[in-house]
Scaffold this active site. Structure first.
Site, PDB file in Angstrom:
ATOM      1  N   TYR A  26      41.719  41.871  51.816  1.00 52.91           N
ATOM      2  CA  TYR A  26      42.037  41.070  50.635  1.00 52.91           C
ATOM      3  C   TYR A  26      43.379  41.491  50.035  1.00 52.91           C
ATOM      4  O   TYR A  26      44.161  40.657  49.593  1.00 52.91           O
ATOM      5  CB  TYR A  26      40.921  41.211  49.591  1.00 52.91           C
ATOM      6  CG  TYR A  26      41.201  40.490  48.299  1.00 52.91           C
ATOM      7  CD1 TYR A  26      41.057  39.110  48.200  1.00 52.91           C
ATOM      8  CD2 TYR A  26      41.620  41.188  47.166  1.00 52.91           C
ATOM      9  CE1 TYR A  26      41.313  38.439  47.011  1.00 52.91           C
ATOM     10  CE2 TYR A  26      41.879  40.530  45.975  1.00 52.91           C
ATOM     11  CZ  TYR A  26      41.727  39.166  45.906  1.00 52.91           C
ATOM     12  OH  TYR A  26      41.992  38.508  44.730  1.00 52.91           O
ATOM     13  N   GLU A  27      43.647  42.816  50.047  1.00 54.44           N
ATOM     14  CA  GLU A  27      44.882  43.331  49.461  1.00 54.44           C
ATOM     15  C   GLU A  27      46.047  43.317  50.450  1.00 54.44           C
ATOM     16  O   GLU A  27      47.084  43.921  50.198  1.00 54.44           O
ATOM     17  CB  GLU A  27      44.647  44.739  48.907  1.00 54.44           C
ATOM     18  CG  GLU A  27      43.735  44.730  47.695  1.00 54.44           C
ATOM     19  CD  GLU A  27      43.595  46.080  47.025  1.00 54.44           C
ATOM     20  OE1 GLU A  27      44.009  47.120  47.602  1.00 54.44           O
ATOM     21  OE2 GLU A  27      43.063  46.105  45.903  1.00 54.44           O
ATOM     22  N   VAL A  87      33.404  43.952  45.189  1.00 57.56           N
ATOM     23  CA  VAL A  87      32.237  43.104  45.407  1.00 57.56           C
ATOM     24  C   VAL A  87      32.565  42.241  46.624  1.00 57.56           C
ATOM     25  O   VAL A  87      33.641  41.640  46.689  1.00 57.56           O
ATOM     26  CB  VAL A  87      31.915  42.231  44.177  1.00 57.56           C
ATOM     27  CG1 VAL A  87      30.762  41.277  44.475  1.00 57.56           C
ATOM     28  CG2 VAL A  87      31.607  43.098  42.967  1.00 57.56           C
ATOM     29  N   GLY A  93      31.618  36.471  41.386  1.00 52.83           N
ATOM     30  CA  GLY A  93      31.329  35.464  40.381  1.00 52.83           C
ATOM     31  C   GLY A  93      29.870  35.420  39.967  1.00 52.83           C
ATOM     32  O   GLY A  93      29.449  34.497  39.281  1.00 52.83           O
ATOM     33  N   ILE A  96      28.109  40.807  39.382  1.00 57.21           N
ATOM     34  CA  ILE A  96      27.939  42.107  40.039  1.00 57.21           C
ATOM     35  C   ILE A  96      29.060  43.065  39.653  1.00 57.21           C
ATOM     36  O   ILE A  96      28.810  44.231  39.343  1.00 57.21           O
ATOM     37  CB  ILE A  96      27.838  41.923  41.566  1.00 57.21           C
ATOM     38  CG1 ILE A  96      26.572  41.123  41.886  1.00 57.21           C
ATOM     39  CG2 ILE A  96      27.842  43.274  42.282  1.00 57.21           C
ATOM     40  CD1 ILE A  96      26.485  40.636  43.313  1.00 57.21           C
ATOM     41  N   GLY A  97      30.293  42.585  39.654  1.00 56.37           N
ATOM     42  CA  GLY A  97      31.412  43.431  39.248  1.00 56.37           C
ATOM     43  C   GLY A  97      31.259  43.910  37.813  1.00 56.37           C
ATOM     44  O   GLY A  97      31.515  45.075  37.499  1.00 56.37           O
ATOM     45  N   TYR A 131      39.658  42.475  33.664  1.00 54.83           N
ATOM     46  CA  TYR A 131      39.927  43.662  32.844  1.00 54.83           C
ATOM     47  C   TYR A 131      40.394  43.295  31.441  1.00 54.83           C
ATOM     48  O   TYR A 131      40.123  44.017  30.484  1.00 54.83           O
ATOM     49  CB  TYR A 131      40.940  44.574  33.543  1.00 54.83           C
ATOM     50  CG  TYR A 131      40.449  45.114  34.867  1.00 54.83           C
ATOM     51  CD1 TYR A 131      39.174  45.665  34.992  1.00 54.83           C
ATOM     52  CD2 TYR A 131      41.252  45.068  36.002  1.00 54.83           C
ATOM     53  CE1 TYR A 131      38.723  46.155  36.210  1.00 54.83           C
ATOM     54  CE2 TYR A 131      40.808  45.562  37.222  1.00 54.83           C
ATOM     55  CZ  TYR A 131      39.542  46.100  37.319  1.00 54.83           C
ATOM     56  OH  TYR A 131      39.104  46.589  38.518  1.00 54.83           O
TER      57      TYR A 131
END
Length: 149
Positions: A26-27, A87, A93, A96-97, A131
């Site tokens: 993803y990163e 996650v 969404g 969970i995070g 955040y």
């Protein structure tokens, strides 16, 4: 859906590393994960552990983690450093995070640490917006520096 948040166990390490690899993709850095499973397990569950983690389970599958350790600030004292909150993509969404982050913040407060610090990629808008909901301060003054051996 029943989400269970608990402390990580050594048996969770293979699933945790799968999430770490998913995050690396993803990163946009899939080849940057070079830690061996043996090193990862030793660092978390050996005689001198340097990291702790919470895992999020749904139907007995680890679908998220919050991995952290303690750092010391000469200005602020003991602080928790949040290395990763992950996650798996198909479960994002669903709260969970938030559940992982809230449990991590609770641990930090219960231990009397002065705060939590972490990094977020400047292009990761979903994480930045997440955040911001907590009132996090974003520091544009400091530059990340590292040495690899």
């Amino acid at each position: 859906m029943n989400i269970a948040i608990r402390k990580a166990k050594v048996a969770d390490c293979p699933q945790i590393m799968e999430l770490v690899k998913e995050l690396a993709i993803y990163e946009r850095a899939p080849n940057e994960v070079t830690v061996s499973m043996a090193e990862f397990v030793e660092a978390g569950f050996g005689p001198f552990p340097v990291w702790e983690a919470f895992v999020a389970e749904v139907d007995n599958l680890v679908v998220g983690i919050s991995l952290f350790y303690i750092r010391y600030s000469t200005w602020k004292g003991r602080r928790l450093y949040l290395e990763d909150i992950i996650v798996t993509e198909r479960m994002r969404g669903k709260g969970i995070g938030k559940a992982l982050f809230d449990e991590t913040l609770k641990l930090c407060k219960n231990r009397g640490y002065s705060g939590v610090v972490w990094q977020v990629l400047e292009w990761n808008e979903p994480a930045i917006n997440f955040y911001r909901k907590y009132g996090a301060a974003f520091d544009k003054e400091w530059i990340n520096v590292s040495l690899d051996f």
